[in-house]
Motif scaffolding. Structure first.
Motif, PDB file in Angstrom:
ATOM      1  N   LYS A  66     -11.233 -74.376 -55.342  1.00 25.48           N
ATOM      2  CA  LYS A  66     -11.049 -75.268 -54.193  1.00 25.48           C
ATOM      3  C   LYS A  66     -12.164 -75.041 -53.175  1.00 25.48           C
ATOM      4  O   LYS A  66     -12.692 -75.984 -52.590  1.00 25.48           O
ATOM      5  CB  LYS A  66      -9.668 -75.042 -53.552  1.00 25.48           C
ATOM      6  N   TYR A  67     -12.525 -73.773 -52.980  1.00 30.60           N
ATOM      7  CA  TYR A  67     -13.584 -73.452 -52.019  1.00 30.60           C
ATOM      8  C   TYR A  67     -14.899 -74.092 -52.459  1.00 30.60           C
ATOM      9  O   TYR A  67     -15.579 -74.756 -51.681  1.00 30.60           O
ATOM     10  CB  TYR A  67     -13.732 -71.938 -51.897  1.00 30.60           C
ATOM     11  N   GLU A  68     -15.216 -73.894 -53.743  1.00 30.11           N
ATOM     12  CA  GLU A  68     -16.490 -74.428 -54.246  1.00 30.11           C
ATOM     13  C   GLU A  68     -16.487 -75.951 -54.248  1.00 30.11           C
ATOM     14  O   GLU A  68     -17.522 -76.594 -54.053  1.00 30.11           O
ATOM     15  CB  GLU A  68     -16.766 -73.880 -55.654  1.00 30.11           C
ATOM     16  N   GLY A  69     -15.326 -76.538 -54.452  1.00 33.03           N
ATOM     17  CA  GLY A  69     -15.236 -78.004 -54.464  1.00 33.03           C
ATOM     18  C   GLY A  69     -15.095 -78.603 -53.075  1.00 33.03           C
ATOM     19  O   GLY A  69     -15.000 -79.825 -52.930  1.00 33.03           O
ATOM     20  N   GLY A  70     -15.053 -77.740 -52.039  1.00 31.06           N
ATOM     21  CA  GLY A  70     -14.931 -78.265 -50.671  1.00 31.06           C
ATOM     22  C   GLY A  70     -13.498 -78.589 -50.276  1.00 31.06           C
ATOM     23  O   GLY A  70     -13.253 -79.411 -49.396  1.00 31.06           O
ATOM     24  N   TRP A  71     -12.512 -77.940 -50.930  1.00 30.31           N
ATOM     25  CA  TRP A  71     -11.104 -78.232 -50.638  1.00 30.31           C
ATOM     26  C   TRP A  71     -10.348 -76.999 -50.145  1.00 30.31           C
ATOM     27  O   TRP A  71      -9.122 -76.940 -50.271  1.00 30.31           O
ATOM     28  CB  TRP A  71     -10.404 -78.771 -51.891  1.00 30.31           C
ATOM     29  N   ALA A  72     -11.060 -76.030 -49.577  1.00 31.59           N
ATOM     30  CA  ALA A  72     -10.371 -74.828 -49.082  1.00 31.59           C
ATOM     31  C   ALA A  72      -9.939 -75.021 -47.637  1.00 31.59           C
ATOM     32  O   ALA A  72     -10.645 -75.654 -46.855  1.00 31.59           O
ATOM     33  CB  ALA A  72     -11.298 -73.628 -49.209  1.00 31.59           C
TER      34      ALA A  72
END
Lengths: 342, 383
Positions: free
Chosen positions: B47-53
């Motif tokens: 999620k962090y890498e995908g911009g969803w954190a």
């Protein structure tokens, strides 16, 4: 935008209808030995002038043109003050007549020129238009129009076309009960498309009943003292009250959502209306049951209105179509119809 | 009254749906130990890498600052895709992190917040003690201030996931025992600190959901107190989560899908037919799950921008009790296979055992009824 609460305009409708009903038809009118001065039947014209029979009927038949949402909210208030179900029957009858193109009849109903009462099937009448079967009549008199929820949706006919309506003792003594037979009776109008609307309005009546029972119980629990404190300070009682709130809240939210779904013509409207009927029936019957317990011996008397909320719960559950029918309907929907979102 | 999604919400839902479909973790989530920890951290890293954190966290702390509607959409889409929720990261994402954002020093924020979002650390919550459960403020874990340190002595219990946690948000007693709400402090405890002993407790559901934690002369830097010393009750109890009902909406959606799965199971078990009694019960569950979802929608948008009021407690209770009914019926549907705890049957029987914690943890059903009676109905206090 998601908002399941009444808008300020809708709240005004609730306040105005609720305020009028509490003045004109206070719940105390049913106390034993008190013959109510005002009955729905002798105030029928006034109810018409107040717009009760045409809230959501189109203006061309004299209605106020509100949506099914306001109609649902109004019905909830009517049930709270134990208004005769005939008032709902009249509103529904106007819709059925209008849907069948009988605008003159619809206008006469909205104007209060015709009395209307509910029928409730015992031996189903069939899908119409020619009806055969046995039914109950709720709070009716000769000359009334009768509206009945059948498998083919709500239908409308003349009471005088029935074979010998016979009075029978009813559980709810405030509503005259008759048993009657339809023999090759021809319906005036039939509106399968109003099935969900009719069910929703009964769900709203069940919601109002559930809330009214909760309110009486909570009020009593806060005042009545035993062992030196209000009985609501004992968890055994407080938790019954909390459960009433839990059930009423579920019924309120689901009935609100179902009304919106119906008003917006959502494909999951029928599903949500059935769910509202089921959840509201449960809330009404169980809240009235527990409220009678919370009020103890007082709740067991005819002086307290709770017995009427209990009796009306069972009546509206039947008028809503019956929980067994809704269970069957609910399971017929496929999984795809379950999503509220998307 | 209205129920409509704006154009941007519909676009957002599509975006979320596509991303979850492409990135949700493969396989079932392990329900215990290091494997569970690795699974939950891996999902958070994706999620962090995908911009969803940090969906609900403010943007200035690296979050997305999503609106209530967007949070609901996110969690509903997770439920739809059967993607996992935060798992053992729920405490740091939905409680410890937001508490540090609200009350922490700049140094605390810089140290502790980024690793949470990046999926590098697990936090647990050290609140309950043997003598302080529903009556949490009665807690006694002693924190003695000595110079720049606090020395902890005492015990916590029912600490979820303590055995896999790096940090603990811990409520300790730095002041007097009475009045009980005063004299508490909220501290960050490093779970690797000398003097900490963790004893996992085996649950009725064959896992080690929670632990006992013992503290013997555990030294915690005074700088780890979040907020003021002796002000821990306010720090810990403020509803700080930026989560605006998205989680409860997600749970409601999960329950609706769960009922559908149970209907499927009943059809399969009955060879395409469902017996009348079971069918009626399933229909009621469908209706009640729909009602739960409606309740959550009402609650979320009634509380506008603030945290949900006591109504959220009602919704949670309804959700928890409905879940018990679903789980119980699932065992009836399984029939003789209800004795099995592995394979297809285990997918139902283990949660049947496990999910009863919904009526115990984080405020028992009885406490929630007290709250409803007192704060919603205005009845006198009954406890």
């Amino acid at each position: 935008m998601i908002d399941l609460r009444p808008s300020p305009d809708q709240q005004q409708v609730i306040d105005s209808i609720g305020g009028y009903l509490r003045r004109a038809f206070p719940v105390e009118r049913f106390q034993p030995g008190k013959a109510p001065e005002t009955t729905e039947r002798n105030a029928w014209r006034e109810l018409a002038q107040q717009g009760f029979f045409g809230l959501a009927a189109p203006e061309e038949v004299g209605g106020a043109g509100f949506s099914v949402i306001e109609e649902m909210l109004a019905q909830r208030e009517m049930a709270r003050t134990l208004l005769s179900p005939s008032v709902l029957a009249a509103g529904l009858a106007a819709h059925v007549a209008h849907a069948a193109g009988l605008n003159d009849l619809a206008a006469a109903i909205v104007a209060g020129e015709r009395h209307v009462a509910f029928g409730s099937e015992i031996d189903p009448l069939g899908a119409g238009p020619v009806l055969d079967g046995i039914l109950h009549l709720i709070d009716s008199q000769a000359g009334d129009l009768i509206v009945v929820m059948t498998a083919g949706g709500p239908i409308l006919f003349e009471r005088d076309e029935l074979t010998e309506p016979a009075p029978i003792a009813g559980m709810d003594e405030t509503l005259a009960l008759h048993r009657a037979e339809a023999r090759s009776l021809r319906a005036l109008a039939q509106a399968p498309e109003l099935r969900s609307r009719s069910t929703l309005l009964c769900a709203a009546a069940l919601l109002g009943t559930a809330e009214a029972a909760r309110d009486l119980a909570v009020k009593h629990a806060g005042i009545r003292e035993q062992f030196g404190k209000p009985i609501g300070a004992f968890q055994a009682v407080a938790h019954h009250c909390a459960d009433m709130e839990l059930r009423a809240r579920a019924a309120r939210a689901q009935t609100a959502f179902a009304a919106i779904a119906l008003a917006d013509g959502r494909t999951d409207a029928a599903f949500n209306v059935s769910a509202a009927a089921l959840v509201s029936s449960d809330a009404a019957i169980r809240n009235a049951t527990m409220a009678i317990r919370v009020l103890g011996a007082m709740g067991f008397t005819a002086e307290c209105a709770l017995h009427l909320y209990l009796k009306r719960s069972h009546l509206y559950e039947l008028l809503a179509g019956g929980s067994r029918v809704h269970c069957a309907d609910l399971l017929r929907h496929d999984g795809a119809s379950i999503r509220a979102a998307d | 009254m209205q129920f409509a999604f704006a154009e941007q919400d519909i676009l957002f839902r599509r975006q979320v749906r596509a991303w979850i479909a492409a990135n949700k973790p493969a396989g079932l989530r392990p329900d215990d130990g290091e494997a569970m920890r690795a699974f939950d951290l891996g999902w958070q890293r994706s999620k962090y890498e995908g911009g969803w954190a940090g969906l609900a966290w403010p943007r200035e702390y690296g979050g997305l600052g999503l609106s209530a509607m967007q949070q609901i959409i996110w969690y509903e889409e997770c439920a739809r895709a059967r993607a996992p929720l935060e798992g053992c990261l729920s405490i740091c994402l939905n409680h410890a992190g937001p508490t540090i954002i609200a009350f922490g020093s700049e140094e605390q924020k810089a140290t502790y917040l980024p690793p949470i979002l990046r999926g590098e650390v697990v936090w647990c919550q050290g609140f309950s003690e043997p003598g302080a459960g529903s009556d949490l403020a009665a807690l006694r874990l002693r924190g003695e201030i000595r110079g720049e340190s606090i020395i902890l002595n005492g015990q916590k219990i029912w600490t979820s996931h303590a055995h896999v946690a790096d940090y603990q948000e811990t409520l300790i007693r730095t002041g007097a025992l009475t009045p009980k709400h005063k004299g508490l402090s909220w501290v960050i405890v490093d779970m690797k600190a000398p003097g900490i002993t963790i004893r996992p407790i085996r649950t009725i559901a064959h896992n080690h959901h929670f632990c006992e934690v013992f503290y013997e002369d555990v030294e915690v830097p005074l700088a780890n107190v979040v907020g003021a010393v002796d002000d821990g009750w306010r720090v810990g109890m403020s509803t700080l989560s930026f989560e605006r009902g998205g989680l409860s909406a997600g749970r409601a959606a999960e329950l609706r899908y769960l009922v559908e799965e149970l209907i499927e199971l009943a059809r399969e078990t009955g060879g395409g037919e469902i017996d009348g009694d079971t069918a009626a019960q399933l229909a009621r569950l469908r209706a009640e799950a729909a009602a739960l979802q409606s309740m959550v929608y009402e609650t979320v948008f009634a509380s506008a921008d603030g945290p949900p009021g006591p109504e959220a407690s009602i919704d949670y209770l309804y959700c928890g009790e409905l879940l018990q009914r679903i789980r119980l019926l699932s065992l009836e549907v399984l029939g003789p296979r209800a004795l099995e705890a592995q394979g297809e049957a285990g997918r139902w029987t283990l949660p049947y055992l496990n999910d009863r914690y919904y009526l115990i943890a984080g405020g028992s059903a009885e406490i929630r009824r007290n709250i409803i009676a007192e704060r919603v109905l205005g009845l006198p206090r009954s406890y």
